[in-house]
Design a protein around this motif. Structure first.
Motif, mmCIF file in Angstrom:
data_model
loop_
_atom_site.group_PDB
_atom_site.id
_atom_site.type_symbol
_atom_site.label_atom_id
_atom_site.label_comp_id
_atom_site.label_asym_id
_atom_site.label_seq_id
_atom_site.Cartn_x
_atom_site.Cartn_y
_atom_site.Cartn_z
ATOM 1 N N GLN A 3 -25.481 -50.612 -61.121
ATOM 2 C CA GLN A 3 -24.662 -50.666 -60.041
ATOM 3 C C GLN A 3 -23.165 -51.227 -60.134
ATOM 4 O OE1 GLN A 3 -26.320 -53.842 -57.583
ATOM 5 N NE2 GLN A 3 -26.340 -55.197 -58.959
ATOM 6 N N VAL A 4 -22.270 -51.127 -59.294
ATOM 7 C CA VAL A 4 -21.014 -51.347 -59.507
ATOM 8 C C VAL A 4 -20.816 -52.995 -59.004
ATOM 9 C CG1 VAL A 4 -18.707 -50.964 -58.790
ATOM 10 C CG2 VAL A 4 -20.278 -49.124 -59.347
ATOM 11 N N THR A 5 -20.235 -53.612 -59.609
ATOM 12 C CA THR A 5 -20.281 -55.169 -59.189
ATOM 13 C C THR A 5 -18.587 -55.502 -59.363
ATOM 14 O OG1 THR A 5 -20.545 -55.908 -61.457
ATOM 15 C CG2 THR A 5 -22.421 -55.841 -60.352
ATOM 16 N N CYS A 6 -18.658 -56.448 -58.729
ATOM 17 C CA CYS A 6 -16.915 -57.040 -58.707
ATOM 18 C C CYS A 6 -17.180 -58.473 -58.638
ATOM 19 C CB CYS A 6 -16.171 -56.556 -57.602
ATOM 20 S SG CYS A 6 -14.471 -56.720 -57.287
ATOM 21 N N ASP A 7 -16.719 -59.356 -59.802
ATOM 22 C CA ASP A 7 -16.487 -60.659 -59.739
ATOM 23 C C ASP A 7 -15.256 -61.048 -59.369
ATOM 24 O OD1 ASP A 7 -18.888 -62.342 -60.875
ATOM 25 O OD2 ASP A 7 -19.099 -60.283 -61.642
ATOM 26 N N LEU A 8 -14.897 -61.826 -58.641
ATOM 27 C CA LEU A 8 -13.383 -62.487 -58.459
ATOM 28 C C LEU A 8 -13.429 -64.057 -57.799
ATOM 29 C CD1 LEU A 8 -11.651 -59.393 -56.566
ATOM 30 C CD2 LEU A 8 -11.110 -60.152 -58.829
ATOM 31 N N THR A 9 -12.433 -64.877 -58.559
ATOM 32 C CA THR A 9 -12.145 -66.077 -57.800
ATOM 33 C C THR A 9 -11.272 -65.860 -56.925
ATOM 34 O OG1 THR A 9 -12.851 -66.772 -60.217
ATOM 35 C CG2 THR A 9 -11.611 -68.341 -58.630
ATOM 36 N N VAL A 10 -11.680 -66.636 -55.808
ATOM 37 C CA VAL A 10 -10.609 -66.851 -54.543
ATOM 38 C C VAL A 10 -10.410 -68.117 -54.181
ATOM 39 C CG1 VAL A 10 -11.013 -64.208 -53.954
ATOM 40 C CG2 VAL A 10 -12.310 -66.104 -52.989
ATOM 41 N N SER A 11 -9.186 -68.209 -53.472
ATOM 42 C CA SER A 11 -8.975 -69.436 -53.230
ATOM 43 C C SER A 11 -9.584 -69.622 -51.481
ATOM 44 C CB SER A 11 -7.251 -69.621 -52.682
ATOM 45 O OG SER A 11 -6.874 -68.763 -52.005
ATOM 46 N N LEU A 12 -9.652 -70.850 -50.971
ATOM 47 C CA LEU A 12 -10.448 -70.560 -49.614
ATOM 48 C C LEU A 12 -9.652 -70.021 -48.541
ATOM 49 C CD1 LEU A 12 -10.988 -74.597 -49.268
ATOM 50 C CD2 LEU A 12 -12.534 -72.503 -49.314
ATOM 51 N N ASP A 13 -8.546 -69.620 -48.995
ATOM 52 C CA ASP A 13 -7.416 -68.887 -47.904
ATOM 53 C C ASP A 13 -7.406 -67.341 -48.386
ATOM 54 O OD1 ASP A 13 -5.898 -69.964 -50.000
ATOM 55 O OD2 ASP A 13 -4.134 -70.012 -48.564
ATOM 56 N N GLY A 14 -8.536 -67.019 -49.269
ATOM 57 C CA GLY A 14 -8.671 -65.738 -49.675
ATOM 58 C C GLY A 14 -7.513 -64.706 -50.655
ATOM 59 N N PHE A 15 -6.956 -65.972 -51.466
ATOM 60 C CA PHE A 15 -6.005 -65.306 -52.333
ATOM 61 C C PHE A 15 -6.492 -65.139 -53.953
ATOM 62 C CE2 PHE A 15 -3.331 -66.675 -48.909
ATOM 63 C CZ PHE A 15 -2.431 -65.361 -48.653
ATOM 64 N N ILE A 59 -13.479 -51.840 -65.244
ATOM 65 C CA ILE A 59 -12.190 -51.280 -64.624
ATOM 66 C C ILE A 59 -11.251 -52.133 -63.818
ATOM 67 C CG2 ILE A 59 -11.466 -49.559 -62.855
ATOM 68 C CD1 ILE A 59 -14.099 -48.379 -62.780
ATOM 69 N N MET A 60 -9.946 -52.314 -64.294
ATOM 70 C CA MET A 60 -8.844 -53.086 -64.107
ATOM 71 C C MET A 60 -7.560 -52.369 -63.281
ATOM 72 S SD MET A 60 -7.713 -55.053 -67.306
ATOM 73 C CE MET A 60 -9.066 -56.111 -67.623
ATOM 74 N N GLY A 61 -6.937 -53.220 -62.661
ATOM 75 C CA GLY A 61 -5.628 -52.545 -62.281
ATOM 76 C C GLY A 61 -4.480 -52.846 -63.598
ATOM 77 N N ARG A 62 -3.322 -52.160 -63.449
ATOM 78 C CA ARG A 62 -2.229 -52.292 -64.537
ATOM 79 C C ARG A 62 -1.985 -53.873 -64.455
ATOM 80 N NH1 ARG A 62 2.664 -53.060 -64.253
ATOM 81 N NH2 ARG A 62 3.372 -51.650 -65.623
ATOM 82 N N ASN A 63 -1.696 -54.451 -63.497
ATOM 83 C CA ASN A 63 -1.243 -55.856 -63.373
ATOM 84 C C ASN A 63 -2.220 -56.824 -64.238
ATOM 85 O OD1 ASN A 63 0.960 -55.035 -62.012
ATOM 86 N ND2 ASN A 63 0.648 -56.249 -60.108
ATOM 87 N N MET A 64 -3.599 -56.424 -64.027
ATOM 88 C CA MET A 64 -4.467 -57.389 -64.616
ATOM 89 C C MET A 64 -4.620 -57.017 -66.211
ATOM 90 S SD MET A 64 -8.472 -57.976 -63.653
ATOM 91 C CE MET A 64 -9.534 -59.315 -64.824
ATOM 92 N N ALA A 89 -16.390 -54.079 -74.627
ATOM 93 C CA ALA A 89 -16.962 -52.651 -73.991
ATOM 94 C C ALA A 89 -15.572 -51.984 -73.606
ATOM 95 C CB ALA A 89 -17.769 -53.197 -72.774
ATOM 96 N N PRO A 90 -15.823 -50.992 -73.063
ATOM 97 C CA PRO A 90 -14.528 -50.090 -72.687
ATOM 98 C C PRO A 90 -14.331 -50.489 -71.403
ATOM 99 C CG PRO A 90 -16.497 -48.498 -73.190
ATOM 100 C CD PRO A 90 -17.124 -49.830 -73.200
ATOM 101 N N VAL A 91 -12.792 -50.667 -71.531
ATOM 102 C CA VAL A 91 -12.221 -51.027 -70.117
ATOM 103 C C VAL A 91 -11.295 -50.072 -69.504
ATOM 104 C CG1 VAL A 91 -10.686 -52.768 -69.008
ATOM 105 C CG2 VAL A 91 -12.328 -53.441 -70.965
ATOM 106 N N TYR A 92 -11.446 -49.690 -68.512
ATOM 107 C CA TYR A 92 -10.556 -48.426 -67.812
ATOM 108 C C TYR A 92 -9.334 -48.900 -66.977
ATOM 109 C CZ TYR A 92 -13.913 -45.818 -69.762
ATOM 110 O OH TYR A 92 -15.004 -45.057 -70.973
ATOM 111 N N ALA A 134 -18.296 -52.870 -63.824
ATOM 112 C CA ALA A 134 -17.785 -54.210 -63.215
ATOM 113 C C ALA A 134 -16.236 -53.764 -62.894
ATOM 114 C CB ALA A 134 -17.603 -55.443 -64.103
ATOM 115 N N ILE A 135 -15.973 -54.018 -61.513
ATOM 116 C CA ILE A 135 -14.573 -54.024 -61.208
ATOM 117 C C ILE A 135 -14.015 -55.339 -61.533
ATOM 118 C CG2 ILE A 135 -13.026 -53.317 -59.193
ATOM 119 C CD1 ILE A 135 -14.981 -51.080 -60.038
ATOM 120 N N ALA A 136 -13.198 -55.175 -62.352
ATOM 121 C CA ALA A 136 -12.796 -56.922 -63.001
ATOM 122 C C ALA A 136 -11.434 -57.251 -62.164
ATOM 123 C CB ALA A 136 -12.238 -56.734 -64.516
ATOM 124 N N GLY A 137 -10.823 -56.556 -61.480
ATOM 125 C CA GLY A 137 -9.654 -56.955 -60.658
ATOM 126 C C GLY A 137 -8.414 -56.275 -60.999
#
Length: 198
Positions: A3-15, A59-64, A89-92, A134-137
């Motif tokens: 499956q495709v998963t996504c783990d992210l740490t967020v603040s209480l106000d969603g950032f 998979i990650m974005g250029r900023n990450m 592992a491979p990272v795109y 995994a969608i890393a962010g």
């Protein structure tokens, strides 16, 4: 079945990052504090940390990969992750700038994808060896995959702090239906695992 998963740490106000991200502060002002749980309570949160890194491809974005800023990176810039990134592992990396793959120590190779999220996902699935992708962010990358209906499981690690600004996770993703599957936590984080229903 993978499956495709996504783990992210967020603040209480969603950032997922604080305001004023820069090359000096890639997570913005106070953004690094979101991740205290990974370092100060590493043993207590070992299962969640292991789950973040268990995928067969990422998979990650250029900023990450390399922090905010316009234009391509210099050939000598290898990103924020040091000589041996934790992925093994491979990272795109989603970007508008072509670049040859970048092999790092420990089995991580960064591949640079210029033709969008679905192309990145196809390539990641092909190389994941039947494991999850995994969608890393960061936030913008996660939003694109959520809006496109391409994430099966969203794992939020909620830090009990207010950032008040920065890079918000769920803006513009549309009408998501999330089913809570598991909740756990410590003093520094609440882990919530959601199944994304389609």
């Amino acid at each position: 079945m993978s499956q495709v998963t996504c783990d992210l740490t967020v603040s209480l106000d969603g950032f997922v990052a604080g305001p004023n991200q820069s090359l000096e502060q890639p997570l913005g002002e106070r953004g690094e504090s979101l991740h205290r749980w990974q370092f100060e309570e590493r043993e207590t949160n070992a299962a969640e940390i292991e789950g973040i890194l268990a995928a067969g491809a990422f998979i990650m974005g250029r900023n990450m990969f390399a922090g905010p800023g316009p234009g391509p990176w210099g050939a000598d810039w290898h990103g924020w992750w040091g000589e041996e990134p934790p992925y093994h592992a491979p990272v795109y990396v989603l970007t508008h700038h072509e670049r040859e793959p970048l092999e790092m120590q420990g089995g991580t190779t960064f591949h640079f994808v210029t033709d969008g999220v679905e192309a990145a996902l196809d390539r990641a699935r092909d190389s994941a060896g039947g494991k999850d992708v995994a969608i890393a962010g960061g936030a913008q990358t996660a939003r694109q995959f959520l809006a496109a209906g391409l994430i099966d499981e969203l794992r939020l690690h909620i830090s009990p702090m207010i950032l008040g600004g920065g890079e918000r996770l769920l803006d513009g993703v549309g009408d998501l239906t999330l089913e809570p599957v598991e909740v756990s936590g410590t003093g520094l984080v609440t882990h919530v695992r959601y199944r994304v229903l389609r």
